[in-house]
Design an enzyme around this catalytic site. Structure first.
Site, mmCIF file in Angstrom:
data_model
loop_
_atom_site.group_PDB
_atom_site.id
_atom_site.type_symbol
_atom_site.label_atom_id
_atom_site.label_comp_id
_atom_site.label_asym_id
_atom_site.label_seq_id
_atom_site.Cartn_x
_atom_site.Cartn_y
_atom_site.Cartn_z
ATOM 1 N N HIS A 477 29.155 28.613 10.590
ATOM 2 C CA HIS A 477 28.071 27.629 10.602
ATOM 3 C C HIS A 477 28.475 26.387 11.405
ATOM 4 C CE1 HIS A 477 24.634 25.367 8.737
ATOM 5 N NE2 HIS A 477 25.454 24.344 8.984
ATOM 6 N N GLU A 478 29.610 25.809 11.049
ATOM 7 C CA GLU A 478 30.034 24.590 11.729
ATOM 8 C C GLU A 478 30.382 24.854 13.190
ATOM 9 O OE1 GLU A 478 29.395 21.848 10.493
ATOM 10 O OE2 GLU A 478 29.057 22.500 8.419
ATOM 11 N N HIS A 481 27.306 24.581 15.204
ATOM 12 C CA HIS A 481 27.074 23.181 15.584
ATOM 13 C C HIS A 481 27.971 22.791 16.762
ATOM 14 C CE1 HIS A 481 24.307 21.853 12.521
ATOM 15 N NE2 HIS A 481 25.133 22.074 11.507
ATOM 16 N N HIS A 484 26.678 23.910 19.974
ATOM 17 C CA HIS A 484 25.536 23.082 20.364
ATOM 18 C C HIS A 484 26.015 21.835 21.111
ATOM 19 C CE1 HIS A 484 21.353 21.474 18.806
ATOM 20 N NE2 HIS A 484 21.349 21.738 20.097
#
Length: 692
Positions: A477-478, A481, A484
Site C-alpha cells: 500500500h505505502e 503511494h 505515485h
C-alpha cells in the site's frame, strides 16, 4: 544581519549546499537547534520573494505571478521537508518543542500569503481572463488550483473576517500539533511487561522474540514487553491465551488520548470541532464537512454518506455472523465467556485455523521483509519498467533506514526511494509515505526523494523481520503511494505526485495492493526464511481462499471511524462538545456492534485531528477502494495482471499525472467510465450471502 549571524546561517546544514549525489539531506550533521534559525531564514526569504512579486510594476501574467508563486518558498520547502518528516519518524523532546513553536508561525505565514489583497487581485485578474491567456492544459490547471486555494483560504473575506480566520487557522495548527504529540506520548509511555511462561502462554516465537527485544531496549533484560505499536499489540491480541492481559492491553490501546490526564485530547477535539465549524461559516458553508468536501471528488457529505451507508448494512450483517461464529467456537471449547472486543482477534485466529487451516505463525515464516520489498520492486518493474539499485553510502537519520536509486528501463534516474521500516519509540505509530523532495520541472529537472515509513517488528538476533500478510499488504500500500510520488511527471510543483484530493490519493496505493495477491508474485517471493523453499501450493491456495475471512469485522471497524468523522464535522450545535458522549451516541445511531471498537477512536484519531488532511475525509479509503477494485478489473479483463497496454494507461493517467486533471476526468481517461460500488462489495466479499 551581523557577520556572526550570517556565518552561523552559512554553517547551518539545512541552508548550506547538500553534497549527496542524490540530494539526500545531511541528516547526521543536523542538530535540533538548527531548525528554528533555518525556518526563520527560509520564512524571511519567501516573504521577500512574495513582496517582490506583488510590488513589480508589470501587469500580472502567468509567468510573473503564478510561476512566481511556484518558485517562491524553495528554502522553506527544503527545511520543512526535513523537519516534518523527522518529526513523525524520529523525533525527540527538542524537536517537539520546535514543532509546537512553529505550528502557529507557519500557519500565520501561509495566511499572510493567501489572504494578501494585492496578490489575490493579480491571481483573480488572471483567472477572470484565463480563456484568453493562451495557457496549456497544465498551466490552466495550476491557475485554477491557485485561485481555489486563495478563495478557500479566505482571500475574499473583509478585513475582520480575515483577521478572525487567521486566528482560527493559527490556533488549529497549534492544537493539531499538541494532539499528535499527546498520542505519541501515550504510545511511548505504555508497556505491558510479561514475566515468565504463564504470561507468555500462546505467544509464537516471533512475538516472544520481538517482545524480548522491546524489553531489553527498555532496560528490562530477561522480561518481555508489549507496546502499543500495531506490530506488537495486534499479534498479542491475536495469540495470547491470557484473557486478562488481552483486556488490559486492549483497553490501553483504545484509550490513547483518553486518559483524563495531561495527554487527554478530548478538550482539544472539542475546540478544534468548534473552530472548524466557525471557519466553514466564515467561508460561506453550512458545516465544516460541506466546506472540506467541496474540493474533493465526492463534493458533498450526502455523496459520502450514500457510499458509507450502502456498505455499512452488509458489513454489519457479515460482522454479526462472524461474531456468532466466534461465540460458538468458544462454547465448543467449553469456555463460558461472552465475546468482548479484546477477544475478537484471538478467537478469529482460531476460527480461521479451523476453517481454512491457516496459522498466522506459520504464514509469517514465508513473509520476510526483504523478500516483500523485492516483490514490490519486481511488481513496479513489470508494470512500469522501474529498476532499484540499493545505495550503501548515503546520509541516514537512523541506522535502520535504507535507500535505493530508482531508474527507468533506459537507465535514466527517476528518483530516490528511502525505506524506514521498523518500530521505535521516536516514531509515531502507523505507516505513511512522504517526500523529502517532490518532482518538478519548473526549477530544473528535479527528481523526487520519497520515503515510506512503517512500524514493523524487527527479527530476533541474526533473524530476518517476518511480516503478517496484512503487514505485507501495508508495505505494498505505502509503496503504491511511493510510486505515485516517484513517477510524477509534471512541470509545476503544485501538481506533483500525491498533491491530489484525499479521496483520489488512496487509489494508487490501494490498487497496488492487488499485485501482492498475484500467485506468481507469491510463489516467487513468499519463501521460508530458513529453508528458502517457496510457500507450499496448498498453503498459498488456502491463503487466497481466506482473503475475505473476518472482512465484516474489518469493514465495520473502518466504517464506524469514517461515519463518526463525518458526523463530528456536520455538527451545527454551538454548545460545547462532549466528545465521549458524541462518539457513544453516533455509534449507537448506526447500530455499532458491542464487540467491535472503531479502528481509530476519536481521542487518538490522528488522521482527522493531527491536521486537516483527513478531517471529514477518512471515508477516502473506501471512496478510493471503489476506484481501485474497478481499476484492477481492467487488468483482469485482459487476462494478464501485468498487461502492458493497461499498465501504460495507468501510468499515464494516474501514477505519473499528479493533479494535472480533475480526479473524475483522470479516472475516466484511464478506464473509460466511472465505477459503481459493486466491484468493491465483491472484493470485500460483501455481495455473498452472510451465512458461511
Amino acid at each position: 544581519m551581523t557577520s556572526t549571524l550570517s556565518s552561523q546561517l552559512e554553517r547551518n546544514p539545512l541552508l548550506a549546499e547538500w553534497t549527496d549525489p542524490q540530494g539526500i539531506p545531511p541528516f547526521e550533521t543536523i542538530a535540533p537547534e538548527d531548525y528554528r534559525p533555518a525556518f526563520d531564514t527560509a520564512l524571511e526569504r519567501q516573504k521577500a520573494e512574495i513582496a517582490a512579486l506583488i510590488e513589480q510594476p508589470a501587469s500580472p501574467t502567468f509567468a510573473n505571478t503564478i510561476e512566481g508563486l511556484e518558485r517562491s518558498g524553495a528554502a522553506l520547502k527544503r527545511v520543512g521537508g526535513v523537519f516534518f518528516n523527522l518529526a513523525g519518524s524520529h523525533t525527540n523532546d527538542a524537536m517537539q518543542a520546535v514543532e509546537r513553536e512553529m505550528a502557529p508561525v507557519l500557519a500565520k505565514h501561509r495566511n499572510a500569503i493567501f489572504m494578501n489583497d494585492a496578490l489575490f487581485r493579480r491571481v483573480d485578474e488572471l483567472y477572470a481572463a484565463r480563456q484568453d491567456l493562451g495557457l496549456n492544459a497544465e498551466q490552466s490547471r495550476v491557475l485554477d488550483r491557485y485561485h481555489t486555494i486563495f478563495v478557500r483560504a479566505g482571500a475574499r473575506l473583509d478585513s475582520s473576517g480575515k483577521k478572525r480566520l487567521a486566528a482560527i487557522t493559527e490556533r488549529l495548527a497549534s492544537l493539531g500539533t499538541q494532539f499528535s504529540q499527546n498520542v505519541l506520548a501515550d504510545e511511548k509511555s505504555y508497556r505491558l511487561v510479561l514475566d515468565g511462561e504463564p504470561d507468555l502462554t500462546g505467544l509464537p516465537p516471533f512475538l516472544r522474540e520481538s517482545a524480548a527485544r522491546a524489553a531489553a531496549d527498555a532496560g528490562m533484560p530477561g522480561k518481555y514487553v508489549i507496546t502499543l505499536s500495531r506490530s506488537s499489540i495486534e499479534p498479542f491480541l491475536q495469540f495470547s491465551q491470557r484473557r486478562d492481559l488481552r483486556e488490559q492491553a486492549f483497553k490501553a490501546w483504545t484509550a490513547r488520548g483518553d486518559s483524563g490526564g495531561a495527554t487527554d485530547n478530548k478538550a482539544i477535539i472539542a475546540e478544534m470541532i468548534a473552530l472548524r465549524a466557525e471557519r466553514a461559516r466564515l467561508l460561506g458553508y453550512g458545516t465544516f464537512a460541506d466546506f472540506k468536501l467541496a474540493d474533493t471528488m465526492a463534493k458533498t457529505p450526502d455523496a459520502v454518506l450514500a457510499l458509507l451507508n450502502e456498505v455499512w448494512a452488509p458489513a454489519r450483517a457479515r460482522a454479526m455472523v462472524e461474531r456468532d461464529d466466534l461465540q460458538r467456537y468458544a462454547e465448543r471449547k467449553g469456555e463460558a465467556i461472552t465475546i468482548e472486543p479484546w477477544d475478537w482477534r484471538y478467537y478469529a485466529e482460531h476460527v480461521r485455523l479451523e476453517r481454512h487451516d491457516l496459522d498466522e505463525s506459520v504464514i509469517k515464516t514465508y513473509f520476510q521483509l526483504d523478500r516483500i520489498i523485492d516483490a514490490a520492486f519486481e511488481t513496479a518493474g513489470r508494470l512500469f519498467g522501474l529498476r532499484f539499485e540499493e545505495l550503501k553510502d548515503f546520509p541516514r537519520y537512523h541506522p535502520d533506514i535504507r535507500a535505493w536509486r530508482v531508474m527507468d528501463a533506459g537507465g535514466a534516474v527517476v528518483g530516490t526511494f528511502i525505506g524506514d521500516y521498523f518500530a521505535r519509540s521516536s516514531k509515531r505509530s502507523g505507516a505513511w509515505m512522504s517526500a523529502f523532495r517532490s518532482q518538478e520541472k519548473l526549477a530544473g529537472d528535479i527528481r523526487p526523494i520519497i520515503v515510506n515509513v512503517m512500524n514493523f517488528a524487527k527479527g530476533g538476533e541474526g533473524e530476518p523481520a517476518l511480516l503478517s500478510f496484512d503487514d505485507a499488504r501495508t508495505l505494498f500500500h505505502e509503496f503504491g503511494h511511493a510510486l505515485h510520488g516517484l513517477l510524477s511527471n509534471v512541470t509545476y510543483p503544485l501538481l506533483a505526485g500525491t498533491s491530489v484530493s484525499t479521496d483520489f490519493v488512496e487509489l494508487p496505493s490501494q490498487l497496488f495492493e492487488h499485485w501482492l495477491s498475484q500467485p506468481d508474485i507469491l510463489r516467487r517471493y513468499a519463501t521460508h526464511y530458513r529453508t528458502g523453499e517457496p510457500i507450499p501450493e496448498p498453503l498459498l491456495q488456502r491463503l487466497m481462499a481466506a482473503r475475505n475471512f473476518n472482512q465484516g469485522f474489518a469493514t465495520v471497524e473502518y466504517l464506524s471511524s469514517a461515519l463518526v468523522d463525518i458526523a463530528l464535522h456536520q455538527r451545527k450545535d454551538p454548545t460545547s462538545l462532549d466528545v465521549a458522549a458524541f462518539e457513544k451516541d453516533a455509534l449507537a445511531s448506526i447500530g455499532m456492534p458491542r464487540e467491535i471498537v472503531m479502528r481509530h477512536r476519536t481521542p487518538h484519531f490522528t488522521h482527522v485531528f493531527s491536521g486537516d488532511g483527513y478531517s471529514s475525509g477518512y471515508y477516502s479509503y473506501l471512496w478510493s477502494e471503489v476506484l481501485d477494485a474497478d481499476a484492477f478489473t481492467a487488468f483482469e479483463e485482459t487476462g494478464d495482471a501485468f498487461d502492458p497496454a493497461t499498465a501504460s494507461k495507468l501510468k499515464q493517467f494516474i501514477y505519473s499525472a499528479g493533479n494535472l486533471r480533475d480526479p473524475a476526468e483522470a479516472y475516466t481517461a484511464f478506464r473509460g467510465k466511472l465505477p459503481t460500488p459493486d466491484a468493491l462489495l465483491a472484493k470485500r466479499g460483501l455481495l455473498a450471502p452472510v451465512t458461511e
